[in-house]
Scaffold this active site. Structure first.
Site, short mmCIF file in Angstrom:
data_model
loop_
_atom_site.label_atom_id
_atom_site.label_comp_id
_atom_site.label_asym_id
_atom_site.label_seq_id
_atom_site.Cartn_x
_atom_site.Cartn_y
_atom_site.Cartn_z
NE ARG A 1 -3.48 -2.31 2.83
CZ ARG A 1 -3.15 -3.46 3.40
NH1 ARG A 1 -1.92 -3.61 3.90
NH2 ARG A 1 -4.01 -4.45 3.50
CE LYS B 1 -6.20 -1.41 5.24
NZ LYS B 1 -7.53 -1.70 4.64
CG HIS C 1 -5.47 0.38 -3.44
ND1 HIS C 1 -4.77 0.24 -2.26
CD2 HIS C 1 -6.43 -0.58 -3.39
CE1 HIS C 1 -5.28 -0.74 -1.54
NE2 HIS C 1 -6.30 -1.25 -2.20
NE ARG D 1 -3.19 -3.66 -1.33
CZ ARG D 1 -2.56 -4.43 -0.44
NH1 ARG D 1 -1.24 -4.51 -0.46
NH2 ARG D 1 -3.24 -5.13 0.45
CG HIS E 1 -5.58 -9.12 1.19
ND1 HIS E 1 -5.70 -9.56 -0.11
CD2 HIS E 1 -5.55 -7.77 1.10
CE1 HIS E 1 -5.74 -8.53 -0.93
NE2 HIS E 1 -5.65 -7.44 -0.22
CE1 TYR F 1 -6.44 -7.24 -6.66
CE2 TYR F 1 -6.15 -8.52 -4.66
CZ TYR F 1 -6.25 -7.30 -5.30
OH TYR F 1 -6.15 -6.15 -4.56
#
Length: 317
Positions: free
Chosen positions: A168, A192, A263, A266, A289, A298
């Site tokens: 990110r 995150k 993004h 990404r 993730h 994806y």
């Protein structure tokens, strides 16, 4: 009126009891649950919106007056105001977290959000570059770097690293010098929830990063630069907005390619990894993730691209 309250840019200050309650909730997220500052800001902004809506219905109301009807009318007002379904879903989740905390800390006797529903977010397939367009965008990023301009050298390296790793933009700008293991060609990334992961990068990104550290960064570094890997023109840590500008510029430079933000790179990196045969769980780990379901998006991108190529190329497509 309800929609105006929900979307007001500068709401009236909360009464002290509600303001103190919001502060206590933020502290619980920070100290009790270890949430990142970005997450805390998002959650508390959502709860603030709920409290503003509560007071619009009854100026004398307190947190104990939140019930299922208040919650549903709050979400309905946002829907009427045109707020995206994904945002409404997130805000409903924030409300559930807040009311659960109220119960857990014995501020209320029962959880009013236990029966709260929310619209399922519409999952749209992300726009990505194909391999040729990605190569052309990277070439565009390298255009000014050969002359040794430190900003151009930095921009090329940043785009190369974004595409090579799929990290990110906030993770990129948060890297420090010690985050880079040059010998093993990996980055230690803080994602995150302050979760750390190790992400590899290839030879082109290593070359661009090495040139940035050799030629670009020393030209921009000041006494206040500290350990930041990426620097702005004045020597401070690079702002994500600058990276977004660069990515938009290099993707716009490719004729026929979509105009992407970081993004989008990404998304592109993840799609190309899967198309190249990478295991889904490996890609999940690389991207950071929490849920495999997020990474599975994806695979749908790859399938849709295959269908589009088949439709154009096959006589009976």
């Amino acid at each position: 009126m309800l929609g105006a309250v929900t979307t007001a840019a500068r709401p009236e200050p909360l009464p002290a009891p509600l303001a103190d309650l919001l502060t206590a909730y933020a502290e619980d997220l920070r100290l009790g649950r270890g949430r990142s500052e970005n997450t805390i800001r998002a959650y508390t902004a959502d709860v603030r919106s709920l409290l503003d809506h509560l007071r619009a219905r009854d100026p004398e109301a307190n947190a104990g007056d939140i019930d299922i009807h208040t919650l549903r009318s709050w979400l309905a007002a946002q829907s009427d105001a045109g707020v995206a379904r994904s945002t409404i879903t997130r805000r409903a989740s924030s409300a559930r977290g807040f009311t659960a905390w109220l119960v857990r800390t014995r501020r209320v006797a029962s959880d009013p959000a236990a029966r709260l529903g929310a619209p399922r977010p519409q999952r749209t397939l992300p726009t990505v570059l194909d391999r040729d367009d990605a190569a052309a965008a990277l070439q565009a990023a390298a255009a000014g770097a050969d002359e040794g301009d430190p900003i151009a050298v930095r921009d090329r390296a940043a785009v190369e690293v974004l595409y090579a790793t799929g990290i990110r933009v906030s993770e990129l700008c948060g890297l420090d010098l010690e985050s880079v293991d040059h010998e093993r060609r990996v980055l230690r990334v803080i994602g995150k929830g302050d979760r750390e992961r190790v992400v590899p990068y290839g030879a082109p990104a290593a070359d661009a990063l090495g040139r940035w550290l050799e030629v670009g960064r020393p030209a921009l570094a000041t006494e206040t630069s500290g350990s930041a890997l990426w620097l702005g023109a004045r020597g401070g840590r690079l702002d994500p907005r600058q990276v977004r500008r660069v990515v938009h510029e290099v993707t716009r430079a490719v004729p026929g390619a979509p105009d992407l933000a970081p993004h989008g790179l990404r998304h592109t990196a993840a799609t190309h990894l899967l198309e190249g045969g990478a295991d889904l769980r490996v890609v999940q780990e690389l991207l950071g993730h929490a849920s495999l379901a997020t990474t599975q998006l994806y695979t749908h991108v790859s399938v849709e691209r295959l269908r589009a190529v088949h439709s154009r190329a096959h006589p009976r497509g």
